[in-house]
Write a protein that holds these residues in place. Sequence first.
Motif, mmCIF file in Angstrom:
data_model
loop_
_atom_site.group_PDB
_atom_site.id
_atom_site.type_symbol
_atom_site.label_atom_id
_atom_site.label_comp_id
_atom_site.label_asym_id
_atom_site.label_seq_id
_atom_site.Cartn_x
_atom_site.Cartn_y
_atom_site.Cartn_z
ATOM 1 N N TYR A 186 -11.156 2.978 -3.521
ATOM 2 C CA TYR A 186 -12.265 3.741 -4.076
ATOM 3 C C TYR A 186 -13.101 2.891 -5.023
ATOM 4 N N TRP A 224 -5.394 6.253 -2.900
ATOM 5 C CA TRP A 224 -6.736 5.894 -2.488
ATOM 6 C C TRP A 224 -7.544 5.173 -3.554
ATOM 7 N N GLU A 268 -2.419 11.412 -4.547
ATOM 8 C CA GLU A 268 -3.494 10.982 -3.647
ATOM 9 C C GLU A 268 -4.444 10.010 -4.332
#
Length: 65
Positions: free
Chosen positions: A46, A42, A38
């Motif tokens: 981020y 992301w 994950e």
Amino acid sequence: MSTQLSNDNGKQPANIYLVLLILAAIFLTIAVSAMFIELGRWSPDYWKTNSARPQVGMILSQFLR
């Protein structure tokens, strides 16, 4: 008094606590690897915060009213 030779090497059979410890280690490893997957999905969004910056005109228009 005589001592008898024993073939027992001192190992105990696996009990439920050892099985639970092994299962917990397996599931924690799966959870950590899922978190890294994950993070890989992301992490580009981020760290790029340029699109999140408000425009200066919007801020000044709120204060000049």
